[in-house]
Scaffold this motif. Structure first.
Motif, PDB file in Angstrom:
ATOM      1  N   GLU A  56       1.320  16.408  -0.520  1.00 21.67           N
ATOM      2  CA  GLU A  56       0.903  15.365   0.425  1.00 21.67           C
ATOM      3  C   GLU A  56       0.850  13.982  -0.209  1.00 21.67           C
ATOM      4  OE1 GLU A  56       0.399  15.834   3.724  1.00 21.67           O
ATOM      5  OE2 GLU A  56       1.040  17.890   3.401  1.00 21.67           O
ATOM      6  N   ALA A  57       1.277  13.848  -1.446  1.00 28.60           N
ATOM      7  CA  ALA A  57       1.150  12.583  -2.162  1.00 28.60           C
ATOM      8  C   ALA A  57       2.487  11.853  -2.255  1.00 28.60           C
ATOM      9  CB  ALA A  57       0.603  12.832  -3.564  1.00 28.60           C
ATOM     10  N   MET A  58       2.453  10.549  -2.063  1.00 32.02           N
ATOM     11  CA  MET A  58       3.653   9.731  -2.190  1.00 32.02           C
ATOM     12  C   MET A  58       3.887   9.417  -3.657  1.00 32.02           C
ATOM     13  SD  MET A  58       5.146   6.686  -2.637  1.00 32.02           S
ATOM     14  CE  MET A  58       6.352   5.616  -1.997  1.00 32.02           C
ATOM     15  N   ILE A  59       5.117   9.662  -4.115  1.00 30.36           N
ATOM     16  CA  ILE A  59       5.511   9.381  -5.491  1.00 30.36           C
ATOM     17  C   ILE A  59       6.877   8.713  -5.477  1.00 30.36           C
ATOM     18  CG2 ILE A  59       4.211  11.356  -6.388  1.00 30.36           C
ATOM     19  CD1 ILE A  59       6.929  12.818  -6.698  1.00 30.36           C
ATOM     20  N   GLN A  83       0.796  -1.218   0.000  1.00 30.96           N
ATOM     21  CA  GLN A  83       0.000   0.000   0.000  1.00 30.96           C
ATOM     22  C   GLN A  83       0.830   1.271   0.000  1.00 30.96           C
ATOM     23  OE1 GLN A  83      -2.997  -0.092   2.980  1.00 30.96           O
ATOM     24  NE2 GLN A  83      -3.779  -2.055   2.325  1.00 30.96           N
ATOM     25  N   GLY A  84       2.129   1.180   0.149  1.00 27.25           N
ATOM     26  CA  GLY A  84       2.958   2.363   0.078  1.00 27.25           C
ATOM     27  C   GLY A  84       2.951   3.174   1.357  1.00 27.25           C
ATOM     28  N   LEU A  85       3.336   4.416   1.246  1.00 33.42           N
ATOM     29  CA  LEU A  85       3.415   5.321   2.372  1.00 33.42           C
ATOM     30  C   LEU A  85       2.167   6.171   2.462  1.00 33.42           C
ATOM     31  CD1 LEU A  85       7.057   6.657   1.955  1.00 33.42           C
ATOM     32  CD2 LEU A  85       6.255   4.993   3.604  1.00 33.42           C
ATOM     33  N   LYS A  86       1.898   6.665   3.645  1.00 34.46           N
ATOM     34  CA  LYS A  86       0.752   7.549   3.836  1.00 34.46           C
ATOM     35  C   LYS A  86       1.241   8.813   4.526  1.00 34.46           C
ATOM     36  CE  LYS A  86      -3.835   7.748   5.856  1.00 34.46           C
ATOM     37  NZ  LYS A  86      -4.819   7.046   6.654  1.00 34.46           N
ATOM     38  N   ARG A  87       0.775   9.947   4.012  1.00 38.75           N
ATOM     39  CA  ARG A  87       1.118  11.229   4.617  1.00 38.75           C
ATOM     40  C   ARG A  87      -0.029  12.182   4.319  1.00 38.75           C
ATOM     41  NH1 ARG A  87       6.447  14.738   3.042  1.00 38.75           N
ATOM     42  NH2 ARG A  87       5.795  16.667   3.991  1.00 38.75           N
ATOM     43  N   GLY A  88      -0.516  12.832   5.324  1.00 41.74           N
ATOM     44  CA  GLY A  88      -1.569  13.810   5.119  1.00 41.74           C
ATOM     45  C   GLY A  88      -2.859  13.214   4.580  1.00 41.74           C
ATOM     46  N   GLY A  89      -3.114  11.949   4.871  1.00 43.32           N
ATOM     47  CA  GLY A  89      -4.367  11.340   4.456  1.00 43.32           C
ATOM     48  C   GLY A  89      -4.369  10.783   3.042  1.00 43.32           C
ATOM     49  N   PHE A 131       7.755  12.567  -1.466  1.00 43.14           N
ATOM     50  CA  PHE A 131       6.442  13.173  -1.374  1.00 43.14           C
ATOM     51  C   PHE A 131       6.408  14.424  -2.225  1.00 43.14           C
ATOM     52  CE2 PHE A 131       6.318  10.610   2.439  1.00 43.14           C
ATOM     53  CZ  PHE A 131       5.025  10.128   2.417  1.00 43.14           C
ATOM     54  N   TYR A 132       5.323  14.603  -2.937  1.00 45.77           N
ATOM     55  CA  TYR A 132       5.061  15.842  -3.659  1.00 45.77           C
ATOM     56  C   TYR A 132       3.808  16.386  -3.003  1.00 45.77           C
ATOM     57  CZ  TYR A 132       4.329  19.130  -7.492  1.00 45.77           C
ATOM     58  OH  TYR A 132       4.162  20.267  -8.241  1.00 45.77           O
TER      59      TYR A 132
END
Length: 155
Positions: A43-46, A8-14, A40-41
Motif C-alpha cells: 500500500e506504499a508509494m515508492i 505530497q506524492g500519491l496516496k493509496r490505501g491510506g 506501489f509496494y
C-alpha cells in the motif's frame, strides 16, 4: 514521468508518500542513472528503477512497509527470511562508496537496516532511503521475524 505536483506524492490505501522539499527533477537511479518510475509496494508509494529494480522512498514509507502485517508469512518463511537477511551473510556491499540520492544527487550515507539485519541501506537525510534490488522484501521479512520473536540464533 510522474511528478508529485503538490509535493505530497500519491496516496493509496491510506498511506501517503511525502516528497515535500525534494528536488523537482525526475529521480534518477543511482545505480543505472536512468529515470525511476513511481510504483506501489503493497500500500506504499515508492520509486523503482525499471532496469535494476532498486527502490527509493521516504524513510516513513520504509517504516510503514516493514510494520505492515497485512500478509504474514509462515514460521518457515520467516526463518528463511531471517537467515537470508542475518548478519551471517558477508557484508561486502556495505563497503562500497557513497551513491548519490536519486532526488537531490547528494551522497547518501550507508548503514545497516535495524542495526543488525545485514541489510545495507543508503539514506539521504533530506529525501529518503535507497534499497538495492531485493532488500525491501528482505527488510520487511526481517522485521516480521523480529516481531514474532525469531532471532538468527533461534534456528
Amino acid at each position: 514521468m510522474f511528478r508529485p505536483s503538490d509535493g505530497q506524492g500519491l496516496k493509496r490505501g491510506g498511506v501517503r508518500a511525502d516528497f515535500r522539499g525534494v528536488n523537482a527533477a525526475d529521480p534518477a537511479c543511482p545505480a543505472c542513472r536512468i529515470d525511476m518510475e513511481p510504483s506501489f509496494y503493497e500500500e506504499a508509494m515508492i520509486w523503482a528503477c525499471p532496469k535494476c529494480r532498486g527502490t527509493f522512498m521516504p524513510k516513513d514509507q520504509l517504516h510503514a512497509i516493514t510494520a505492515n502485517e497485512a500478509a504474514p508469512r509462515s514460521d518457515l518463511d520467516r526463518l528463511a527470511a531471517l537467515d537470508a537477511a542475518s548478519t551471517k551473510l558477508p557484508l561486502l556491499d556495505h563497503i562500497r562508496g557513497a551513491i548519490p540520492c536519486p532526488w537531490c544527487r547528494e551522497p547518501m550515507e550507508r548503514s545497516v537496516f535495524d542495526g543488525d539485519s545485514g541489510i545495507g541501506i543508503d539514506e539521504c537525510t533530506t529525501c529518503g532511503v535507497w534499497l538495492d534490488p531485493g532488500e525491501l522484501a528482505r527488510a520487511e521479512a526481517w522485521r516480521e521475524a523480529k516481531r514474532s520473536g525469531l532471532r538468527p540464533d533461534s534456528q
